[in-house]
Every structure is written in structure tokens, then in C-alpha cells.
Design an enzyme around this catalytic site. Structure first.
Site, PDB file in Angstrom:
ATOM      1  N   ARG A 177      57.715  39.537 -68.467  1.00 34.30           N
ATOM      2  CA  ARG A 177      56.974  39.668 -69.706  1.00 34.30           C
ATOM      3  C   ARG A 177      55.608  39.028 -69.527  1.00 34.30           C
ATOM      4  NH1 ARG A 177      57.419  35.176 -73.298  1.00 34.30           N
ATOM      5  NH2 ARG A 177      57.404  36.577 -75.084  1.00 34.30           N
ATOM      6  N   ARG A 181      48.129  35.948 -76.711  1.00 36.51           N
ATOM      7  CA  ARG A 181      47.910  35.122 -77.897  1.00 36.51           C
ATOM      8  C   ARG A 181      46.782  35.723 -78.732  1.00 36.51           C
ATOM      9  NH1 ARG A 181      46.628  29.085 -76.433  1.00 36.51           N
ATOM     10  NH2 ARG A 181      48.835  29.090 -75.881  1.00 36.51           N
ATOM     11  N   ARG A 254      55.447  29.919 -50.254  1.00 34.11           N
ATOM     12  CA  ARG A 254      54.007  30.084 -50.163  1.00 34.11           C
ATOM     13  C   ARG A 254      53.416  28.688 -50.043  1.00 34.11           C
ATOM     14  NH1 ARG A 254      51.340  34.161 -48.523  1.00 34.11           N
ATOM     15  NH2 ARG A 254      49.544  33.755 -49.912  1.00 34.11           N
ATOM     16  N   TYR A 353      60.908  25.958 -58.575  1.00 37.65           N
ATOM     17  CA  TYR A 353      59.676  25.382 -59.086  1.00 37.65           C
ATOM     18  C   TYR A 353      59.998  24.598 -60.351  1.00 37.65           C
ATOM     19  CZ  TYR A 353      54.946  24.705 -60.686  1.00 37.65           C
ATOM     20  OH  TYR A 353      53.782  24.124 -61.102  1.00 37.65           O
TER      21      TYR A 353
END
Length: 397
Positions: A177, A181, A254, A353
Site C-alpha cells: 500500500r 496525506r 543491502r 528491520y
């Protein structure tokens, strides 16, 4: 019957980053003897700040603590005072400047609109005209969500630099998604609390580690059996695959490299964070560190960030949580679960993460578990599998 000799420490903590420092503080306060082993020549892991030319420089990229958890905010502020920094980054697309997150300032710069409904109408129209069923890659998914203009100027180039792959080669589920805003608010985060330690993260870490024995520039794996012999239990915050000598193969990441420059001018870009969203600019963003603490120094320090392919010898920053790596991590976790006295924790130990507030929550919960004490009561922990996109308020219907 022979009595087992007690080891000199209760806990060996491998890694002095935010996770290791928080848990070391809690364990010491409970009367436990902790020994911290750090591979780098400084404590703090990736939140380490270094004073250059009178400016606190975030050596491993910008770190802004933001949270809705009042307990986390109160916890860090009882250790070190935080400022009122509000993250309001800008995006530079071939010299055009846009506000992030995607908001009315962004849409005014892109289309000249001033009313939220006009911005909604353009996004809905672009989505409808480009829509495809069952998107097969990130490009199709992103255009389905926000239309072509936003994707082309603010998503494509940055994403391709971040991942080192064309968007057409990236899976669609990287972005499930992309809400936007429809206000003029440039605050990147929706979090109730945010800020940066006034004296830098190194000061915060130093206060948390002040009562524990810390050994810097020591690689756990270079003398592993000796270090393991020092403590009853191990809290390991390094890469989980490295602990098992990559027996099942390496997990992928990464990496990021930084070029830092001191300039003899008072200001360079006028904002702490400037993202460069075109593909042609080789760096992903420029950080101007003085703005994190509202500095008025006569000089300034910049860090250019470059996303990089990871290999052994480079710092692993972002786990690549695709299907292949997720399956491999689960195999390593099965091995880890068989070890009673080793706890795999944090971003590298759990191959995920973590935002900083979630790192603190996780470390506090783990300390309660290890101490068999009343657990900290937090909201459910959420892990992110990819480097964070902006957090937005509203989804376009």
C-alpha cells in the site's frame, strides 16, 4: 560430585548497539554481571554519533527516534535529554523540490492544486487509466496505488537505487500500500513523540554502558571459544547466519556506504534530509547533520548516502526478506532455538528491520524475560521487512 565452576560473567553481550546497550543497562540494574564485546572501534552500533567540526554526525545514517509509546519516550529521556526535532525531509527530482511524505505541499508542487479533493481526483484518475489486474512487479503495483506521476518522480528512481534493481524486476509485495496525506503537514512521522539526543546518541549509549565492562575492536569469532567461556548466557546481536558459520548459506542484505564532507559554509541545503529520487543521481540522499540539533556553526557537515550491494566485509543494513531469504532465516532460527544459553536478538540476530523504538521495546521485553520479572507492557511489536517508506495518514479510496 564435582561442582561446575561458575563463570565470571552472567551475560556476554555481543554487540553494543541500541539493543545491546539497553539490555546491558537493565541486566546491570538487576545485579547481573555483563561483558560487552564490540567489533567496531566505538560503541553504539549504527546509532553512533561522532563529533566533527563541532557537529554531531550520524556516521551510519540519520537516526530519529519516533514512537507512540510513552514508556519508551520516558525511558530514553530519563537517561539523556532529547530535543524537539521533527523530521520534514524533502525530495529532489532533477532539481524539482517536493515535500515528503506525499501531502498537499507535494501535490501543489506537482500539479498546482490547492484543494484536497482536486488532488484525490487526479490520483484516482491516474490509477484508473493505468490500472492492471494482478500486478506482476513493483511498477504495476505502485501505479495501481498512486498513479504514474507520483511513481515516476518520487518512487521509481529512489527504489531502484535502494534495491539495486529495476522496479520491473522487483516483486509487487514490497509495497502492498502507498497511502497519501491530504493535509499540508510536512511531519514525516505520525508518531506522538520524536526527537534526537541533544548531546548525540554516543552520549546516550555511554550512559547505558557506563557500569558494564566493554571491549572494543574485538571480533567475537576470532576467539569465539574464549569469549563463550566467560559467561553463563550469551545475547548475540550479530548476523544469525554468521553465528552458525553460514552452514546453510548466507542471508542477503543491502548495504549503505557514506561519503562525509566538511564545508566551510554555514548551510548547504537548509534541511537535515534531502532525498534524491531520480535514477541518474548516484546517491539516495544527503544528510546535513547540523540541522538535527538546530546548529548555528560557521561550517557544516554533509553525508552522501549510496545504497550498495552487500558482500562479506561490508556492513549489513537492510535484510532482503523475500521468499528465499525468509525460508533460509527460518532454517537458521530452527538451529538457534536448540541453543538454551544463546539468545539471538535485534536487527541482525532476528533478520528483520526494527525501528529504534521497537528495538528498545524488544530489548526491555527480553530483559524482563531473562530476569523472570514483571514484563514491560507495550503494544505489540511490529517488524518491518523492508527499509521504511513514509508513514501516512490516509489511503486513497
Amino acid at each position: 560430585m564435582k561442582t561446575r565452576k561458575k563463570k565470571p560473567f552472567d551475560f556476554l553481550i555481543v554487540g553494543s548497539g541500541l539493543y545491546g546497550s539497553v539490555i546491558a543497562r537493565e541486566l546491570f540494574n538487576a545485579g547481573k554481571r555483563c561483558f560487552i564485546l564490540e567489533k567496531r572501534d566505538h560503541p553504539g552500533g549504527n546509532v553512533y554519533t561522532e563529533n566533527i567540526a563541532g557537529i554531531d554526525v550520524h556516521r551510519y545514517g540519520a537516526h530519529i527516534l519516533h514512537t507512540d509509546n510513552k514508556k519508551v519516550w520516558e525511558y530514553v529521556n530519563q537517561i539523556a535529554e532529547f530535543n524537539r526535532f521533527t523530521n520534514s525531509p524533502l525530495a529532489n527530482y532533477k532539481g524539482q523540490i517536493f515535500h515528503l511524505p506525499f501531502n498537499m505541499n507535494t501535490f501543489h508542487a506537482m500539479w498546482g492544486v490547492v484543494r484536497p479533493q482536486d488532488a484525490r481526483d487526479i490520483i484516482v484518475q491516474q490509477r484508473a487509466s493505468e490500472y492492471c489486474d494482478n500486478p506482476k512487479n513493483l511498477t504495476e503495483q505502485a501505479v495501481n496505488l498512486v498513479g504514474w506521476d507520483i511513481f515516476e518522480k518520487l518512487i521509481r528512481g529512489y527504489t531502484e537505487k535502494q534495491w539495486g534493481r529495476k522496479c520491473e524486476e522487483l516483486p509487487p509485495d514490497i509495497i502492498t500500500r502507498l497511502p497519501v496525506r491530504f493535509t499540508w503537514d510536512n511531519n514525516y512521522f505520525n508518531s506522538r513523540y520524536q526527537g534526537i539526543p541533544i548531546k548525540g546518541y554516543t552520549n546516550l549509549i555511554g550512559k547505558m554502558l557506563k557500569n558494564s565492562e566493554v571491549r572494543l575492536s574485538c571480533d567475537f569469532f576470532e576467539n569465539r571459544h574464549y569469549w563463550e567461556s566467560l559467561a553463563e548466557q550469551i545475547i548475540y546481536t550479530g548476523p544469525i547466519d554468521a553465528y552458525f558459520d553460514y552452514v546453510l548459506g548466507p542471508l542477503e542484505y543491502r548495504s549503505v556506504r557514506f561519503e562525509t564532507h566538511v564545508l566551510n559554509i554555514p548551510d548547504f541545503q537548509g534541511v537535515a534530509v534531502m532525498n534524491f529520487t531520480d535514477r541518474e543521481t548516484p546517491w539516495t540522499r544527503i544528510i546535513e547533520h547540523k540541522h538535527f540539533n538546530f546548529g548555528f556553526q560557521k561550517n557544516t557537515v554533509l553525508s552522501y548516502e549510496y545504497s550498495d550491494e552487500w558482500n562479506h566485509g561490508k556492513e549489513p543494513f537492510y535484510p532482503i526478506n523475500d521468499k528465499k531469504n525468509t525460508a533460509l532465516y527460518r532454517q537458521y532460527k530452527d538451529l538457534a532455538d536448540k541453543l538454551d544459553n544463546v539468545h539471538f536478538c535485534g536487527r541482525l540476530g532476528e533478520y528483520c528491520y526494527y525501528d529504534m523504538d521497537k528495538t528498545i521495546e524488544s530489548a526491555l521485553k527480553k530483559s524482563s524475560e531473562l530476569l523472570h520479572s514483571e514484563p514491560f507492557k507495550f503494544n505489540s511489536l511490529e517488524k518491518s521487512s523492508i527499509p521504511p517508506y513514509p508513514v501516512f495518514e490516509e489511503q486513497v479510496e
